[in-house]
Design an enzyme around this catalytic site. Structure first.
Site, short mmCIF file in Angstrom:
data_model
loop_
_atom_site.label_atom_id
_atom_site.label_comp_id
_atom_site.label_asym_id
_atom_site.label_seq_id
_atom_site.Cartn_x
_atom_site.Cartn_y
_atom_site.Cartn_z
N GLN A 1 0.84 -1.20 0.00
CA GLN A 1 0.00 0.00 0.00
C GLN A 1 0.87 1.25 0.00
O GLN A 1 0.36 2.35 -0.12
CB GLN A 1 -0.89 0.02 1.24
CG GLN A 1 -1.99 -1.02 1.21
CD GLN A 1 -2.87 -0.91 2.45
OE1 GLN A 1 -2.42 -1.11 3.56
NE2 GLN A 1 -4.12 -0.60 2.25
N ASN A 2 2.16 1.07 0.19
CA ASN A 2 3.05 2.22 0.23
C ASN A 2 3.26 2.76 -1.19
O ASN A 2 3.25 2.00 -2.15
CB ASN A 2 4.40 1.82 0.82
CG ASN A 2 4.28 1.29 2.23
OD1 ASN A 2 3.28 1.53 2.90
ND2 ASN A 2 5.28 0.56 2.68
N ASP B 1 5.92 4.92 -1.81
CA ASP B 1 7.22 5.59 -1.79
C ASP B 1 8.27 4.98 -2.71
O ASP B 1 9.36 5.53 -2.86
CB ASP B 1 7.75 5.63 -0.35
CG ASP B 1 7.77 4.25 0.31
OD1 ASP B 1 7.82 3.23 -0.42
OD2 ASP B 1 7.73 4.19 1.56
N HIS C 1 -1.69 1.33 -4.20
CA HIS C 1 -2.06 2.75 -4.13
C HIS C 1 -1.22 3.59 -5.09
O HIS C 1 -1.12 4.79 -4.92
CB HIS C 1 -1.91 3.27 -2.69
CG HIS C 1 -2.94 2.73 -1.76
ND1 HIS C 1 -2.99 3.05 -0.42
CD2 HIS C 1 -3.97 1.88 -1.96
CE1 HIS C 1 -4.01 2.41 0.15
NE2 HIS C 1 -4.60 1.69 -0.76
N CYS D 1 -3.00 15.89 -20.92
CA CYS D 1 -2.42 15.24 -22.12
C CYS D 1 -1.85 13.86 -21.81
O CYS D 1 -1.44 13.14 -22.72
CB CYS D 1 -1.35 16.12 -22.76
SG CYS D 1 0.23 16.16 -21.88
ZN LIG Z 1 0.02 17.92 -20.43
#
Ligand SMILES: [Zn+2]
Length: 236
Positions: free
Chosen positions: A88-89, A91, A106, A117
Site C-alpha cells: 500500500q506504500n 514511496d 495505491h 495530455c
Molecule cells: Zn500535459
C-alpha cells in the site's frame, strides 16, 4: 517455521497511514486538512493546495532510502521464498531495495501524470520546480493539472494491480503480512483470500494486528529487525 518448500510466497506490506504524520510537527499541517488535500475532488478543484504541501514535504519523502526490512524482502524474493511484494506504500522503496515484482495498490509517488495530455514525468523533476512554479505546469501542454500517480482519497485502486494481487493470494502457500495498517479494503482481503485458499500466514508487526488470530506465526517486532533475521535463518 516448517521447512516445507514454498511454491508461492507473497508478502504484503503497509506502514502506518500517512495522515497522522501530516499532523505532526510543522505548523503547515495545521493549515491544511490532509484528508482534503489528498482527496481527488479537492485536488481537481485546486491542485496548488496539494503541491504547496508537497513543496514542504516532498523533498523529505523523495530522499527516503530503503530500510533493512525492504532489503530483506528483496532478498527473500531473490532467493525464491516470495514471489512478489504487494504494498500500500507509494514511496517506491521496495523497488529501490531491489524487489522485482512489486504490486503497488495505491500507485507510485515517483511519477506525475498530466491529466490533460497524459504525459508522465518524474516526481523529482516536478518537485525541483515547485519553488518557481505553483501549481507546476505540464512541460508538454502547459496544463496545470499535474497529479502524482498515487491513489487519492475518493479514487479507485488500479484494477490491474488489485487483480494481480488477488490472483497471487489465491495460489500462495505462504502469506507474509508486514505492517499493521491493512485496515483499508480491499487490501485487507488479500491476506484473508490467501488463508482461505490454504496459505499459512506469518505476521510481523510491532503491535497486535487483526490478522494475528489467523496466523500460524506471529512475530511482534520491528520489520527492519525481524525480516533480516528471517533471511539469515533461511540462508543457513
Ligand atoms: Zn500535459
Amino acid at each position: 517455521m516448517r521447512a516445507a518448500p514454498i511454491r508461492c510466497g507473497l508478502a504484503i506490506s503497509a506502514r502506518q497511514p500517512a495522515a497522522p504524520a501530516f499532523r505532526g510537527e510543522g505548523g503547515l499541517w495545521k493549515e491544511f486538512d490532509p484528508i482534503k488535500v489528498a482527496s481527488i475532488d479537492y485536488f481537481l478543484a485546486d491542485p496548488s493546495a496539494y503541491w504547496r504541501v508537497s513543496r514542504e514535504r516532498g523533498r523529505v519523502a523523495l530522499a527516503a532510502r530503503p530500510n533493512p526490512g525492504h532489503i530483506a524482502l528483496a532478498e527473500l524474493e531473490a532467493s525464491g521464498h516470495i514471489e512478489a511484494v504487494v504494498t500500500q506504500n507509494t514511496d517506491g522503496l521496495h523497488r529501490d531495495a531491489g524487489t522485482k515484482r512489486v504490486i503497488e495498490l495505491h500507485g507510485s509517488g515517483r511519477t506525475v501524470e498530466c491529466l490533460d495530455c497524459g504525459r508522465l514525468e518524474a516526481r523529482s523533476d516536478v518537485q525541483n520546480r515547485l519553488d518557481v512554479e505553483m501549481p507546476p505546469r505540464c512541460t508538454s501542454c502547459g496544463g496545470e493539472r499535474l497529479k502524482p500517480t498515487v491513489v487519492l482519497f475518493g479514487e479507485a485502486m488500479p484494477s490491474e494491480a488489485v487483480r494481480e494481487a488477488f490472483e497471487l493470494a489465491r495460489r500462495a502457500d505462504v502469506m507474509l503480512v508486514v505492517g499493521s495498517s491493512l485496515a483499508v479494503y480491499p487490501a485487507a482481503d488479500i491476506p484473508l483470500t490467501a488463508v482461505r485458499a490454504g496459505a499459512r500466514m506469518i505476521v510481523v508487526n510491532a503491535e497486535p494486528t487483526p490478522f494475528d488470530r489467523l496466523a500460524e506465526v506471529v512475530i511482534h517486532g520491528r520489520s527492519g529487525e525481524v525480516l533480516p533475521e528471517i533471511v539469515s535463518l533461511l540462508s543457513v
